[in-house]
Design a protein around this motif. Structure first.
Motif, PDB file in Angstrom:
ATOM      1  N   LYS A   1      86.703 179.031  20.275  1.00  0.00           N
ATOM      2  CA  LYS A   1      85.829 179.677  19.298  1.00  0.00           C
ATOM      3  C   LYS A   1      85.574 178.679  18.171  1.00  0.00           C
ATOM      4  CE  LYS A   1      85.453 183.706  16.350  1.00  0.00           C
ATOM      5  NZ  LYS A   1      86.119 184.913  15.849  1.00  0.00           N
ATOM      6  N   ASP A   2      84.305 178.456  17.844  1.00  0.00           N
ATOM      7  CA  ASP A   2      83.913 177.513  16.786  1.00  0.00           C
ATOM      8  C   ASP A   2      84.509 176.125  17.018  1.00  0.00           C
ATOM      9  OD1 ASP A   2      82.487 179.567  15.484  1.00  0.00           O
ATOM     10  OD2 ASP A   2      84.282 180.189  14.393  1.00  0.00           O
ATOM     11  N   GLY A   3      84.586 175.704  18.294  1.00  0.00           N
ATOM     12  CA  GLY A   3      85.040 174.359  18.636  1.00  0.00           C
ATOM     13  C   GLY A   3      86.540 174.158  18.666  1.00  0.00           C
ATOM     14  N   ARG A   4      87.308 175.224  18.417  1.00  0.00           N
ATOM     15  CA  ARG A   4      88.767 175.115  18.402  1.00  0.00           C
ATOM     16  C   ARG A   4      89.390 176.115  19.367  1.00  0.00           C
ATOM     17  NH1 ARG A   4      90.780 171.463  15.237  1.00  0.00           N
ATOM     18  NH2 ARG A   4      89.497 170.729  13.532  1.00  0.00           N
ATOM     19  N   VAL A   5      90.553 175.752  19.888  1.00  0.00           N
ATOM     20  CA  VAL A   5      91.270 176.632  20.813  1.00  0.00           C
ATOM     21  C   VAL A   5      91.845 177.808  20.019  1.00  0.00           C
ATOM     22  CG1 VAL A   5      93.192 176.810  22.428  1.00  0.00           C
ATOM     23  CG2 VAL A   5      91.819 174.708  22.349  1.00  0.00           C
ATOM     24  N   SER A   6      91.428 179.014  20.381  1.00  0.00           N
ATOM     25  CA  SER A   6      91.932 180.207  19.706  1.00  0.00           C
ATOM     26  C   SER A   6      92.975 180.940  20.553  1.00  0.00           C
ATOM     27  CB  SER A   6      90.785 181.160  19.362  1.00  0.00           C
ATOM     28  OG  SER A   6      90.078 181.535  20.525  1.00  0.00           O
ATOM     29  N   ARG A   7      93.011 180.628  21.849  1.00  0.00           N
ATOM     30  CA  ARG A   7      93.962 181.240  22.774  1.00  0.00           C
ATOM     31  C   ARG A   7      94.163 180.270  23.935  1.00  0.00           C
ATOM     32  NH1 ARG A   7      92.623 185.619  27.064  1.00  0.00           N
ATOM     33  NH2 ARG A   7      94.681 186.141  27.799  1.00  0.00           N
ATOM     34  N   ALA A   8      95.375 180.207  24.463  1.00  0.00           N
ATOM     35  CA  ALA A   8      95.660 179.355  25.615  1.00  0.00           C
ATOM     36  C   ALA A   8      96.659 180.063  26.523  1.00  0.00           C
ATOM     37  CB  ALA A   8      96.225 178.009  25.148  1.00  0.00           C
ATOM     38  N   TRP A   9      96.457 179.898  27.841  1.00  0.00           N
ATOM     39  CA  TRP A   9      97.383 180.502  28.797  1.00  0.00           C
ATOM     40  C   TRP A   9      97.377 179.713  30.100  1.00  0.00           C
ATOM     41  CZ3 TRP A   9      92.575 182.223  27.708  1.00  0.00           C
ATOM     42  CH2 TRP A   9      91.714 182.550  28.754  1.00  0.00           C
ATOM     43  N   LYS A  10      98.493 179.835  30.814  1.00  0.00           N
ATOM     44  CA  LYS A  10      98.649 179.162  32.102  1.00  0.00           C
ATOM     45  C   LYS A  10      97.995 179.972  33.197  1.00  0.00           C
ATOM     46  CE  LYS A  10     103.169 177.259  30.966  1.00  0.00           C
ATOM     47  NZ  LYS A  10     104.581 177.205  31.384  1.00  0.00           N
ATOM     48  N   GLY A  11      97.592 179.284  34.254  1.00  0.00           N
ATOM     49  CA  GLY A  11      97.134 179.944  35.461  1.00  0.00           C
ATOM     50  C   GLY A  11      95.698 180.038  35.593  1.00  0.00           C
TER      51      GLY A  11
END
Length: 71
Positions: free
Chosen positions: A61-71
């Motif tokens: 969102k807006d060029g930045r990682v707001s959430r990250a997850w595996k798989g």
């Protein structure tokens, strides 16, 4: 009898460490740390949720990682 296959492994890496990073930087870092697939998605993107060993997912969102997850 056939041998039991060894399941694939994934990097020992926490998705939390990518939150807040610029998207391109996060993608490069994930690949350097051994993730075979890195995918960046805009918020609300409809995706399949099958678990893929070796894949790191980023919601950007807006060029930045707001959430990250595996798989």
């Amino acid at each position: 009898m056939a041998p039991i296959p060894t399941p694939p492994t994934e990097p020992q890496d926490s998705p939390d460490r990518y939150i807040g990073l610029e998207a391109g930087q996060a993608e490069r870092l994930a690949r350097e740390r051994g993730w075979s697939t890195v995918r960046s998605l805009p918020p609300g993107t409809i995706i399949t949720m099958e678990y893929r060993v070796g894949r790191m997912n980023f919601e950007v969102k807006d060029g930045r990682v707001s959430r990250a997850w595996k798989g």
